[in-house]
Write a protein that holds these residues in place. Structure first.
Motif, PDB file in Angstrom:
ATOM      1  N   GLN A   1       3.824  -9.631  18.101  1.00 29.77           N
ATOM      2  CA  GLN A   1       4.567  -9.386  19.409  1.00 29.77           C
ATOM      3  C   GLN A   1       4.040  -7.882  19.952  1.00 29.77           C
ATOM      4  N   ALA A   2       4.126  -7.931  21.161  1.00 34.79           N
ATOM      5  CA  ALA A   2       3.732  -6.749  21.883  1.00 34.79           C
ATOM      6  C   ALA A   2       4.396  -5.382  21.621  1.00 34.79           C
ATOM      7  N   TRP A   3       5.719  -5.613  21.341  1.00 34.82           N
ATOM      8  CA  TRP A   3       6.467  -4.352  21.096  1.00 34.82           C
ATOM      9  C   TRP A   3       6.462  -3.803  19.630  1.00 34.82           C
ATOM     10  N   ALA A   4       5.914  -4.764  18.624  1.00 35.94           N
ATOM     11  CA  ALA A   4       5.930  -4.696  17.212  1.00 35.94           C
ATOM     12  C   ALA A   4       4.822  -3.683  16.990  1.00 35.94           C
ATOM     13  N   GLU A   5       5.179  -2.580  15.949  1.00 42.89           N
ATOM     14  CA  GLU A   5       4.144  -1.762  15.048  1.00 42.89           C
ATOM     15  C   GLU A   5       3.893  -2.405  13.748  1.00 42.89           C
ATOM     16  N   PRO A   6       2.892  -3.259  13.817  1.00 40.01           N
ATOM     17  CA  PRO A   6       2.530  -4.242  12.499  1.00 40.01           C
ATOM     18  C   PRO A   6       2.403  -3.321  11.328  1.00 40.01           C
ATOM     19  N   ALA A   7       1.668  -2.155  11.409  1.00 38.19           N
ATOM     20  CA  ALA A   7       1.691  -1.412  10.238  1.00 38.19           C
ATOM     21  C   ALA A   7       2.962  -1.048   9.417  1.00 38.19           C
ATOM     22  N   LYS A   8       4.021  -1.066  10.054  1.00 39.66           N
ATOM     23  CA  LYS A   8       5.275  -0.708   9.708  1.00 39.66           C
ATOM     24  C   LYS A   8       6.175  -2.085   9.084  1.00 39.66           C
ATOM     25  N   LEU A   9       5.679  -3.075   9.299  1.00 37.18           N
ATOM     26  CA  LEU A   9       6.366  -4.389   8.944  1.00 37.18           C
ATOM     27  C   LEU A   9       5.862  -5.045   7.845  1.00 37.18           C
TER      28      LEU A   9
ATOM     29  N   THR B   1      13.736  -3.189  10.458  1.00 38.63           N
ATOM     30  CA  THR B   1      12.779  -2.333  11.131  1.00 38.63           C
ATOM     31  C   THR B   1      12.103  -3.086  12.287  1.00 38.63           C
ATOM     32  N   ALA B   2      12.244  -4.353  12.406  1.00 38.11           N
ATOM     33  CA  ALA B   2      11.523  -4.953  13.542  1.00 38.11           C
ATOM     34  C   ALA B   2      12.643  -4.826  14.815  1.00 38.11           C
ATOM     35  N   TYR B   3      13.722  -4.896  14.622  1.00 36.57           N
ATOM     36  CA  TYR B   3      15.012  -4.591  15.487  1.00 36.57           C
ATOM     37  C   TYR B   3      14.616  -3.213  16.185  1.00 36.57           C
ATOM     38  N   ARG B   4      14.742  -2.239  15.322  1.00 33.91           N
ATOM     39  CA  ARG B   4      14.726  -0.918  15.853  1.00 33.91           C
ATOM     40  C   ARG B   4      13.189  -0.613  16.695  1.00 33.91           C
ATOM     41  N   GLN B   5      11.913  -1.381  16.257  1.00 32.14           N
ATOM     42  CA  GLN B   5      10.948  -1.426  16.875  1.00 32.14           C
ATOM     43  C   GLN B   5      11.021  -2.217  18.378  1.00 32.14           C
ATOM     44  N   PHE B   6      11.890  -3.106  18.318  1.00 31.63           N
ATOM     45  CA  PHE B   6      12.012  -3.862  19.591  1.00 31.63           C
ATOM     46  C   PHE B   6      12.822  -3.083  20.557  1.00 31.63           C
ATOM     47  N   ILE B   7      14.139  -2.215  19.993  1.00 32.28           N
ATOM     48  CA  ILE B   7      14.895  -1.505  20.821  1.00 32.28           C
ATOM     49  C   ILE B   7      13.904  -0.369  21.333  1.00 32.28           C
ATOM     50  N   LYS B   8      12.959   0.237  20.584  1.00 34.73           N
ATOM     51  CA  LYS B   8      12.344   1.345  21.192  1.00 34.73           C
ATOM     52  C   LYS B   8      11.247   1.073  22.055  1.00 34.73           C
ATOM     53  N   ASN B   9      10.599  -0.220  21.555  1.00 36.65           N
ATOM     54  CA  ASN B   9       9.131  -0.597  22.614  1.00 36.65           C
ATOM     55  C   ASN B   9       9.340  -1.648  23.414  1.00 36.65           C
TER      56      ASN B   9
END
Length: 482
Positions: free
Chosen positions: A81-89, A100-108
Protein backbone atom coordinates in the motif's frame (compact mmCIF):
# COMPACT_ATOMS: atom_id res chain seq x y z
CA UNK A 1 -40.05 -18.86 -8.87
CA UNK A 2 -37.13 -17.91 -11.12
CA UNK A 3 -33.67 -19.13 -10.30
CA UNK A 4 -30.81 -16.72 -9.66
CA UNK A 5 -28.89 -15.61 -12.74
CA UNK A 6 -25.83 -17.66 -11.85
CA UNK A 7 -27.73 -20.77 -12.93
CA UNK A 8 -28.48 -19.61 -16.46
CA UNK A 9 -25.71 -21.81 -17.90
CA UNK A 10 -23.93 -25.05 -17.15
CA UNK A 11 -20.88 -24.50 -14.97
CA UNK A 12 -18.31 -26.42 -13.01
CA UNK A 13 -16.35 -25.36 -9.97
CA UNK A 14 -13.75 -26.41 -7.44
CA UNK A 15 -14.19 -26.56 -3.67
CA UNK A 16 -11.22 -25.15 -1.76
CA UNK A 17 -11.18 -23.09 1.43
CA UNK A 18 -8.82 -20.12 1.81
CA UNK A 19 -6.99 -21.92 4.63
CA UNK A 20 -6.07 -24.70 2.17
CA UNK A 21 -4.03 -22.36 -0.05
CA UNK A 22 -0.28 -22.76 0.58
CA UNK A 23 -0.15 -19.31 2.19
CA UNK A 24 -3.62 -19.55 3.75
CA UNK A 25 -4.35 -15.93 2.78
CA UNK A 26 -5.69 -13.63 0.06
CA UNK A 27 -2.32 -12.99 -1.55
CA UNK A 28 -0.55 -14.42 -4.60
CA UNK A 29 -1.72 -18.02 -4.11
CA UNK A 30 -5.39 -16.98 -4.23
CA UNK A 31 -4.92 -15.15 -7.53
CA UNK A 32 -2.85 -18.03 -8.91
CA UNK A 33 -5.64 -20.43 -8.00
CA UNK A 34 -8.11 -18.33 -10.00
CA UNK A 35 -5.72 -18.63 -12.93
CA UNK A 36 -5.83 -22.41 -12.50
CA UNK A 37 -9.64 -22.34 -12.48
CA UNK A 38 -9.60 -20.43 -15.75
CA UNK A 39 -7.09 -22.79 -17.32
CA UNK A 40 -9.24 -25.78 -16.33
CA UNK A 41 -12.48 -24.32 -17.69
CA UNK A 42 -13.95 -24.05 -14.18
CA UNK A 43 -15.97 -20.91 -13.50
CA UNK A 44 -16.92 -21.30 -9.81
CA UNK A 45 -14.71 -21.22 -6.72
CA UNK A 46 -16.57 -22.63 -3.72
CA UNK A 47 -15.20 -22.12 -0.20
CA UNK A 48 -16.25 -22.41 3.45
CA UNK A 49 -17.42 -19.57 5.74
CA UNK A 50 -14.89 -16.73 6.04
CA UNK A 51 -15.46 -15.62 9.63
CA UNK A 52 -12.99 -15.51 12.52
CA UNK A 53 -12.99 -18.89 14.21
CA UNK A 54 -12.77 -20.17 17.77
CA UNK A 55 -9.76 -22.13 18.96
CA UNK A 56 -10.85 -25.31 17.14
CA UNK A 57 -10.57 -23.56 13.78
CA UNK A 58 -14.04 -24.61 12.59
CA UNK A 59 -15.42 -22.11 10.05
CA UNK A 60 -18.92 -23.25 11.07
CA UNK A 61 -18.58 -21.83 14.61
CA UNK A 62 -17.45 -18.26 14.01
CA UNK A 63 -17.13 -15.29 16.35
CA UNK A 64 -19.17 -13.23 13.87
CA UNK A 65 -21.61 -13.86 11.04
CA UNK A 66 -20.29 -10.75 9.25
CA UNK A 67 -16.59 -10.24 9.95
CA UNK A 68 -13.69 -11.66 7.95
CA UNK A 69 -10.94 -13.78 9.47
CA UNK A 70 -7.87 -11.57 9.97
CA UNK A 71 -5.65 -14.59 9.27
CA UNK A 72 -6.68 -14.29 5.62
CA UNK A 73 -5.10 -10.83 5.29
CA UNK A 74 -2.08 -10.90 2.98
CA UNK A 75 0.95 -9.24 4.53
CA UNK A 76 2.50 -8.78 1.09
CA UNK A 77 -0.51 -6.85 -0.21
CA UNK A 78 -0.59 -4.85 3.02
CA UNK A 79 3.07 -3.86 2.57
CA UNK A 80 2.40 -2.77 -1.01
CA UNK A 81 0.00 0.00 0.00
CA UNK A 82 1.19 3.52 -0.81
CA UNK A 83 0.88 4.59 2.84
CA UNK A 84 2.74 1.57 4.23
CA UNK A 85 6.28 1.52 5.61
CA UNK A 86 6.98 -2.12 4.66
CA UNK A 87 10.24 -2.48 6.59
CA UNK A 88 8.27 -1.97 9.81
CA UNK A 89 5.49 -4.45 8.93
CA UNK A 90 7.22 -7.70 9.83
CA UNK A 91 5.55 -8.64 13.11
CA UNK A 92 4.48 -12.27 13.08
CA UNK A 93 1.50 -11.65 15.38
CA UNK A 94 -1.44 -10.28 13.41
CA UNK A 95 -2.75 -8.02 16.22
CA UNK A 96 0.58 -6.20 16.55
CA UNK A 97 1.01 -6.05 12.79
CA UNK A 98 -2.40 -4.42 12.33
CA UNK A 99 -1.72 -1.93 15.12
CA UNK A 100 1.46 -0.83 13.36
CA UNK A 101 -0.30 -0.71 9.98
CA UNK A 102 -3.13 1.39 11.39
CA UNK A 103 -0.73 3.94 12.84
CA UNK A 104 1.11 4.12 9.51
CA UNK A 105 -2.22 4.61 7.76
CA UNK A 106 -3.21 7.48 10.07
CA UNK A 107 0.22 9.07 9.59
CA UNK A 108 0.78 8.59 5.85
CA UNK A 109 -2.52 7.94 4.04
CA UNK A 110 -4.08 10.54 1.78
CA UNK A 111 -7.32 12.21 2.76
CA UNK A 112 -9.03 10.23 -0.01
CA UNK A 113 -7.81 6.95 1.52
CA UNK A 114 -8.95 8.01 4.97
CA UNK A 115 -12.34 8.95 3.56
CA UNK A 116 -12.71 5.44 2.10
CA UNK A 117 -11.97 3.97 5.52
CA UNK A 118 -14.52 6.27 7.17
CA UNK A 119 -17.14 5.34 4.58
CA UNK A 120 -16.50 1.64 5.22
CA UNK A 121 -16.99 2.16 8.97
CA UNK A 122 -20.26 4.00 8.35
CA UNK A 123 -21.62 1.53 5.79
CA UNK A 124 -20.78 -1.50 7.95
CA UNK A 125 -21.74 0.09 11.26
CA UNK A 126 -24.78 -2.18 11.54
CA UNK A 127 -22.44 -5.02 12.57
CA UNK A 128 -18.96 -3.55 12.84
CA UNK A 129 -19.43 -1.54 16.05
CA UNK A 130 -20.79 -4.51 17.98
CA UNK A 131 -18.10 -6.78 16.57
CA UNK A 132 -15.10 -4.65 17.55
CA UNK A 133 -16.55 -4.15 21.04
CA UNK A 134 -17.13 -7.89 21.38
CA UNK A 135 -13.60 -8.77 20.29
CA UNK A 136 -11.98 -6.14 22.50
CA UNK A 137 -13.98 -7.07 25.60
CA UNK A 138 -13.32 -10.75 24.92
CA UNK A 139 -9.60 -9.96 24.70
CA UNK A 140 -9.72 -8.07 28.01
CA UNK A 141 -11.43 -11.09 29.59
CA UNK A 142 -8.81 -13.67 28.54
CA UNK A 143 -10.92 -14.94 25.61
CA UNK A 144 -13.74 -16.12 27.88
CA UNK A 145 -17.18 -16.54 26.29
CA UNK A 146 -19.37 -13.44 26.61
CA UNK A 147 -21.87 -15.15 28.91
CA UNK A 148 -19.01 -15.58 31.43
CA UNK A 149 -18.04 -11.89 31.41
CA UNK A 150 -18.77 -9.53 34.30
CA UNK A 151 -22.52 -8.91 34.41
CA UNK A 152 -22.33 -5.27 33.31
CA UNK A 153 -20.44 -6.25 30.13
CA UNK A 154 -22.39 -9.44 29.56
CA UNK A 155 -25.64 -7.45 29.67
CA UNK A 156 -24.27 -4.47 27.72
CA UNK A 157 -25.04 -1.96 30.45
CA UNK A 158 -24.54 1.53 28.89
CA UNK A 159 -22.08 2.87 31.46
CA UNK A 160 -19.81 -0.16 31.14
CA UNK A 161 -19.94 -0.13 27.34
CA UNK A 162 -19.25 3.62 27.15
CA UNK A 163 -16.27 3.16 29.47
CA UNK A 164 -14.80 0.58 27.09
CA UNK A 165 -15.44 2.86 24.10
CA UNK A 166 -13.61 5.73 25.80
CA UNK A 167 -10.68 3.84 27.32
CA UNK A 168 -10.09 1.53 24.35
CA UNK A 169 -10.80 3.93 21.51
CA UNK A 170 -7.62 3.28 19.51
CA UNK A 171 -7.85 -0.49 20.03
CA UNK A 172 -11.40 -0.42 18.66
CA UNK A 173 -10.29 1.64 15.65
CA UNK A 174 -7.50 -0.84 14.95
CA UNK A 175 -10.07 -3.64 14.90
CA UNK A 176 -12.23 -1.61 12.48
CA UNK A 177 -9.17 -1.01 10.32
CA UNK A 178 -8.40 -4.74 10.30
CA UNK A 179 -11.85 -5.45 8.87
CA UNK A 180 -11.42 -2.64 6.35
CA UNK A 181 -8.19 -4.23 5.12
CA UNK A 182 -9.84 -7.65 4.90
CA UNK A 183 -12.78 -6.34 2.88
CA UNK A 184 -10.46 -4.33 0.60
CA UNK A 185 -8.32 -7.37 -0.12
CA UNK A 186 -11.37 -9.53 -0.62
CA UNK A 187 -12.81 -6.96 -3.02
CA UNK A 188 -9.65 -7.09 -5.11
CA UNK A 189 -9.83 -10.88 -5.25
CA UNK A 190 -13.50 -10.92 -6.21
CA UNK A 191 -12.92 -8.28 -8.88
CA UNK A 192 -10.11 -10.39 -10.37
CA UNK A 193 -12.25 -13.53 -10.24
CA UNK A 194 -15.30 -11.90 -11.85
CA UNK A 195 -13.16 -10.20 -14.52
CA UNK A 196 -11.92 -13.68 -15.47
CA UNK A 197 -15.41 -15.17 -15.53
CA UNK A 198 -15.16 -16.89 -12.14
CA UNK A 199 -17.99 -16.73 -9.60
CA UNK A 200 -17.24 -16.91 -5.87
CA UNK A 201 -19.46 -19.38 -4.02
CA UNK A 202 -19.74 -18.93 -0.25
CA UNK A 203 -21.23 -20.86 2.64
CA UNK A 204 -23.61 -19.58 5.32
CA UNK A 205 -24.31 -21.81 8.33
CA UNK A 206 -27.96 -21.70 9.38
CA UNK A 207 -27.00 -21.28 13.05
CA UNK A 208 -24.43 -18.99 14.64
CA UNK A 209 -22.08 -19.76 17.51
CA UNK A 210 -23.35 -19.09 21.03
CA UNK A 211 -20.10 -17.24 21.78
CA UNK A 212 -20.38 -14.72 18.97
CA UNK A 213 -20.83 -11.00 18.56
CA UNK A 214 -24.22 -11.64 16.96
CA UNK A 215 -25.73 -13.45 19.96
CA UNK A 216 -24.14 -11.05 22.48
CA UNK A 217 -25.51 -8.02 20.61
CA UNK A 218 -29.09 -9.27 20.18
CA UNK A 219 -29.76 -12.04 22.72
CA UNK A 220 -33.53 -11.60 22.40
CA UNK A 221 -33.34 -13.27 18.99
CA UNK A 222 -32.02 -16.53 20.44
CA UNK A 223 -33.13 -19.21 22.91
CA UNK A 224 -31.31 -17.83 25.97
CA UNK A 225 -32.18 -17.16 29.59
CA UNK A 226 -31.55 -13.83 31.33
CA UNK A 227 -27.94 -14.82 32.07
CA UNK A 228 -27.20 -15.56 28.42
CA UNK A 229 -27.23 -19.33 28.91
CA UNK A 230 -28.83 -21.34 26.11
CA UNK A 231 -32.06 -23.06 27.11
CA UNK A 232 -32.57 -25.00 23.87
CA UNK A 233 -29.88 -25.91 21.36
CA UNK A 234 -29.53 -27.22 17.82
CA UNK A 235 -28.52 -30.61 16.48
CA UNK A 236 -29.83 -33.57 14.52
CA UNK A 237 -31.58 -36.70 15.82
CA UNK A 238 -30.15 -40.23 16.08
CA UNK A 239 -29.66 -41.84 12.69
CA UNK A 240 -27.63 -44.46 10.85
CA UNK A 241 -24.41 -42.58 11.59
CA UNK A 242 -24.95 -41.93 15.31
CA UNK A 243 -27.06 -43.69 17.92
CA UNK A 244 -27.22 -40.51 20.02
CA UNK A 245 -27.57 -37.98 17.18
CA UNK A 246 -25.48 -34.83 17.05
CA UNK A 247 -25.74 -32.11 19.68
CA UNK A 248 -24.25 -29.03 18.04
CA UNK A 249 -24.96 -26.73 20.97
CA UNK A 250 -25.83 -23.60 18.99
CA UNK A 251 -28.74 -21.62 20.45
CA UNK A 252 -31.86 -21.77 18.30
CA UNK A 253 -33.79 -18.78 16.99
CA UNK A 254 -36.67 -17.14 18.82
CA UNK A 255 -38.55 -17.03 15.56
CA UNK A 256 -41.44 -14.94 16.84
CA UNK A 257 -39.05 -12.09 17.59
CA UNK A 258 -37.56 -12.37 14.11
CA UNK A 259 -41.04 -12.25 12.60
CA UNK A 260 -41.89 -9.11 14.60
CA UNK A 261 -38.78 -7.43 13.14
CA UNK A 262 -39.64 -8.59 9.60
CA UNK A 263 -36.47 -10.71 9.64
CA UNK A 264 -34.21 -7.65 9.77
CA UNK A 265 -31.38 -9.70 11.34
CA UNK A 266 -31.44 -12.09 8.37
CA UNK A 267 -31.48 -9.25 5.87
CA UNK A 268 -28.40 -7.75 7.48
CA UNK A 269 -26.67 -11.13 7.52
CA UNK A 270 -27.39 -11.92 3.89
CA UNK A 271 -26.45 -8.38 2.82
CA UNK A 272 -22.90 -8.89 4.08
CA UNK A 273 -22.58 -12.29 2.41
CA UNK A 274 -23.76 -10.89 -0.92
CA UNK A 275 -21.02 -8.27 -0.69
CA UNK A 276 -18.55 -11.14 -0.54
CA UNK A 277 -20.04 -13.78 -2.85
CA UNK A 278 -21.91 -14.27 -6.10
CA UNK A 279 -23.61 -17.42 -4.82
CA UNK A 280 -24.20 -18.78 -1.32
CA UNK A 281 -24.84 -22.25 0.07
CA UNK A 282 -27.12 -22.39 3.13
CA UNK A 283 -25.91 -25.09 5.48
CA UNK A 284 -28.61 -27.30 7.07
CA UNK A 285 -31.41 -25.86 4.93
CA UNK A 286 -33.96 -28.29 6.39
CA UNK A 287 -33.82 -26.22 9.61
CA UNK A 288 -35.87 -23.51 7.88
CA UNK A 289 -38.81 -25.91 7.67
CA UNK A 290 -38.32 -27.48 11.10
CA UNK A 291 -35.30 -27.99 13.31
CA UNK A 292 -34.31 -30.52 15.94
CA UNK A 293 -34.68 -28.74 19.28
CA UNK A 294 -32.74 -30.22 22.21
CA UNK A 295 -33.14 -29.10 25.85
CA UNK A 296 -29.79 -27.62 26.82
CA UNK A 297 -29.70 -29.87 29.88
CA UNK A 298 -29.45 -32.96 27.65
CA UNK A 299 -25.94 -34.18 26.93
CA UNK A 300 -26.96 -35.92 23.70
CA UNK A 301 -29.45 -35.22 20.91
CA UNK A 302 -31.71 -38.16 21.79
CA UNK A 303 -34.37 -36.20 23.67
CA UNK A 304 -34.93 -33.50 21.07
CA UNK A 305 -38.03 -32.90 18.98
CA UNK A 306 -38.82 -31.33 15.62
CA UNK A 307 -40.08 -27.76 15.94
CA UNK A 308 -41.49 -25.84 12.95
CA UNK A 309 -39.66 -22.82 11.54
CA UNK A 310 -41.16 -19.97 9.46
CA UNK A 311 -39.22 -20.71 6.28
CA UNK A 312 -41.80 -19.33 3.83
CA UNK A 313 -42.23 -16.09 5.77
CA UNK A 314 -38.46 -15.67 5.97
CA UNK A 315 -37.75 -16.28 2.29
CA UNK A 316 -40.72 -14.21 1.15
CA UNK A 317 -39.31 -11.31 3.15
CA UNK A 318 -35.76 -11.84 1.83
CA UNK A 319 -36.96 -12.18 -1.75
CA UNK A 320 -38.97 -8.95 -1.52
CA UNK A 321 -35.92 -7.17 -0.09
CA UNK A 322 -33.17 -8.49 -2.39
CA UNK A 323 -35.12 -9.16 -5.59
CA UNK A 324 -33.44 -12.54 -6.12
CA UNK A 325 -31.88 -15.17 -3.90
CA UNK A 326 -28.70 -16.72 -5.37
CA UNK A 327 -28.81 -19.54 -2.83
CA UNK A 328 -28.07 -23.26 -2.86
CA UNK A 329 -29.78 -25.43 -0.25
CA UNK A 330 -27.71 -27.99 1.62
CA UNK A 331 -30.55 -30.52 1.72
CA UNK A 332 -28.68 -33.54 3.07
CA UNK A 333 -29.86 -35.73 5.92
CA UNK A 334 -33.51 -36.32 6.88
CA UNK A 335 -35.38 -34.48 4.13
CA UNK A 336 -39.18 -34.48 4.09
CA UNK A 337 -41.53 -33.52 1.27
CA UNK A 338 -42.15 -30.22 3.07
CA UNK A 339 -38.44 -29.37 3.02
CA UNK A 340 -38.23 -30.17 -0.70
CA UNK A 341 -41.30 -28.05 -1.42
CA UNK A 342 -39.77 -25.12 0.47
CA UNK A 343 -36.54 -25.39 -1.51
CA UNK A 344 -38.34 -25.67 -4.84
CA UNK A 345 -40.69 -22.78 -4.06
CA UNK A 346 -37.72 -20.40 -4.07
CA UNK A 347 -35.81 -21.99 -6.94
CA UNK A 348 -32.91 -23.13 -4.76
CA UNK A 349 -30.91 -26.03 -6.18
CA UNK A 350 -30.25 -28.91 -3.81
CA UNK A 351 -27.11 -31.02 -3.46
CA UNK A 352 -26.31 -34.43 -4.94
CA UNK A 353 -23.30 -36.23 -3.44
CA UNK A 354 -21.88 -39.11 -5.48
CA UNK A 355 -20.21 -40.68 -2.45
CA UNK A 356 -23.69 -41.14 -0.95
CA UNK A 357 -25.04 -42.93 -4.02
CA UNK A 358 -23.70 -46.45 -3.76
CA UNK A 359 -24.17 -49.52 -1.60
CA UNK A 360 -27.97 -49.56 -1.70
CA UNK A 361 -30.38 -50.11 -4.58
CA UNK A 362 -31.58 -48.23 -7.65
CA UNK A 363 -33.87 -45.97 -5.58
CA UNK A 364 -30.96 -44.12 -3.91
CA UNK A 365 -31.69 -40.41 -4.63
CA UNK A 366 -27.99 -39.58 -5.11
CA UNK A 367 -27.47 -41.99 -8.01
CA UNK A 368 -26.78 -40.13 -11.27
CA UNK A 369 -30.00 -41.32 -12.92
CA UNK A 370 -31.99 -39.43 -10.26
CA UNK A 371 -30.18 -36.12 -10.76
CA UNK A 372 -32.03 -33.10 -12.09
CA UNK A 373 -30.98 -29.77 -13.60
CA UNK A 374 -32.01 -27.89 -10.48
CA UNK A 375 -29.13 -29.27 -8.40
CA UNK A 376 -25.42 -29.14 -7.69
CA UNK A 377 -23.57 -32.43 -8.07
CA UNK A 378 -20.49 -33.05 -5.92
CA UNK A 379 -18.09 -35.94 -5.89
CA UNK A 380 -17.80 -35.22 -2.14
CA UNK A 381 -17.79 -32.26 0.24
CA UNK A 382 -15.51 -30.85 2.93
CA UNK A 383 -17.15 -33.29 5.39
CA UNK A 384 -16.42 -36.35 3.24
CA UNK A 385 -13.26 -38.30 2.73
CA UNK A 386 -11.50 -37.59 -0.55
CA UNK A 387 -13.06 -39.71 -3.29
CA UNK A 388 -9.92 -41.83 -3.56
CA UNK A 389 -9.81 -42.26 0.24
CA UNK A 390 -13.52 -43.15 0.24
CA UNK A 391 -13.06 -45.71 -2.52
CA UNK A 392 -10.13 -47.38 -0.76
CA UNK A 393 -12.30 -47.92 2.34
CA UNK A 394 -15.29 -49.43 0.51
CA UNK A 395 -16.33 -53.01 1.11
CA UNK A 396 -16.29 -55.32 -1.89
CA UNK A 397 -20.07 -55.23 -2.32
CA UNK A 398 -20.12 -51.45 -2.70
CA UNK A 399 -17.12 -51.47 -5.03
CA UNK A 400 -18.94 -53.97 -7.25
CA UNK A 401 -22.01 -51.71 -7.20
CA UNK A 402 -19.91 -48.74 -8.35
CA UNK A 403 -18.32 -50.65 -11.22
CA UNK A 404 -21.54 -52.34 -12.26
CA UNK A 405 -23.28 -48.96 -12.36
CA UNK A 406 -20.70 -47.29 -14.60
CA UNK A 407 -20.11 -50.37 -16.74
CA UNK A 408 -16.96 -51.34 -18.61
CA UNK A 409 -14.47 -48.50 -18.27
CA UNK A 410 -10.73 -48.17 -17.88
CA UNK A 411 -11.17 -44.94 -15.93
CA UNK A 412 -10.23 -45.22 -12.27
CA UNK A 413 -11.11 -43.21 -9.18
CA UNK A 414 -11.40 -40.32 -8.64
CA UNK A 415 -11.74 -39.41 -12.33
CA UNK A 416 -14.59 -41.86 -12.77
CA UNK A 417 -16.61 -39.74 -10.34
CA UNK A 418 -15.30 -36.47 -11.76
CA UNK A 419 -16.53 -37.44 -15.22
CA UNK A 420 -19.90 -38.50 -13.77
CA UNK A 421 -20.32 -35.16 -12.00
CA UNK A 422 -19.37 -33.13 -15.07
CA UNK A 423 -21.61 -35.02 -17.49
CA UNK A 424 -24.58 -34.91 -15.11
CA UNK A 425 -27.63 -32.82 -15.94
CA UNK A 426 -26.98 -30.67 -12.85
CA UNK A 427 -26.40 -27.08 -13.85
CA UNK A 428 -23.44 -26.89 -11.49
CA UNK A 429 -20.88 -29.60 -10.72
CA UNK A 430 -18.35 -28.99 -7.92
CA UNK A 431 -15.18 -30.98 -7.29
CA UNK A 432 -13.02 -30.75 -4.16
CA UNK A 433 -9.48 -29.88 -5.22
CA UNK A 434 -8.26 -33.06 -3.49
CA UNK A 435 -10.19 -35.07 -6.09
CA UNK A 436 -8.83 -33.07 -9.03
CA UNK A 437 -5.34 -33.81 -7.68
CA UNK A 438 -6.18 -37.52 -7.08
CA UNK A 439 -5.25 -37.30 -3.40
CA UNK A 440 -6.00 -40.04 -0.88
CA UNK A 441 -7.62 -39.92 2.55
CA UNK A 442 -4.58 -38.37 4.25
CA UNK A 443 -5.68 -35.12 2.61
CA UNK A 444 -9.19 -35.03 4.07
CA UNK A 445 -10.43 -31.64 5.34
CA UNK A 446 -12.83 -32.59 8.15
CA UNK A 447 -14.18 -35.60 10.01
CA UNK A 448 -17.62 -34.70 11.43
CA UNK A 449 -18.06 -35.44 15.12
CA UNK A 450 -14.36 -34.96 15.89
CA UNK A 451 -12.68 -31.81 17.18
CA UNK A 452 -8.98 -32.37 16.57
CA UNK A 453 -6.95 -32.43 13.38
CA UNK A 454 -9.61 -30.79 11.21
CA UNK A 455 -9.52 -27.72 8.91
CA UNK A 456 -5.72 -27.94 8.59
CA UNK A 457 -5.18 -29.37 5.10
CA UNK A 458 -3.15 -27.29 2.66
CA UNK A 459 -2.02 -28.11 -0.84
CA UNK A 460 1.29 -27.09 -2.36
CA UNK A 461 1.87 -26.24 -5.97
CA UNK A 462 4.16 -29.26 -6.41
CA UNK A 463 1.01 -31.41 -6.24
CA UNK A 464 -0.05 -30.01 -9.64
CA UNK A 465 1.22 -31.20 -12.97
CA UNK A 466 0.72 -29.86 -16.48
CA UNK A 467 -2.08 -32.32 -17.11
CA UNK A 468 -4.40 -31.30 -14.26
CA UNK A 469 -5.86 -28.24 -15.94
CA UNK A 470 -5.83 -29.72 -19.46
CA UNK A 471 -7.62 -32.91 -18.44
CA UNK A 472 -10.29 -31.03 -16.53
CA UNK A 473 -10.78 -28.47 -19.30
CA UNK A 474 -11.24 -31.21 -21.89
CA UNK A 475 -14.07 -32.70 -19.82
CA UNK A 476 -15.63 -29.29 -19.20
CA UNK A 477 -15.67 -28.67 -22.95
CA UNK A 478 -16.96 -32.16 -23.69
CA UNK A 479 -19.90 -31.77 -21.29
CA UNK A 480 -20.75 -28.15 -22.11
CA UNK A 481 -19.50 -26.51 -18.92
CA UNK A 482 -16.90 -24.11 -20.36
Amino acid sequence: MAQAKVFNKRRSGILLHITSLPSGNLGTDAFKFIDFLCASGSTVWQMLPLGPTHEDGSPYQCLSAHAGNNRFISRDILKSQAWAEPAKLNDTKMSRLMATAYRQFIKNATEADKQLFNEFCQEQQFWLDDYVLFREIRHLNQARAWFDWPVELRDRQPDAINKIKTERDEALMIRRFEQYIFFCQWGQLRQYANANGVKLFGDMPIFVAHDSADVWAEPNLFTLDSQGVATRVAGVPPDYFSETGQRWGNPLYEWQNHIQQDFDWWKRRLKTQLQLFDLIRIDHFRGFESCWEIPASCETAIDGEWKPAPGEQLFDSLLAYFGELPLVAEDLGIITDEVTQLRERYGMPGMKILQFAFGGDASNPYLPHHQCEDSVTYTGTHDNNTTLGWYHQLDEHTKKHVHAYFGETAESMPWLFIRSALRSVSELAVLPLQDVLSLDGKHRMNVPGTIEGNWLWQFNWDMFNSDNANKLKALNILYGRC
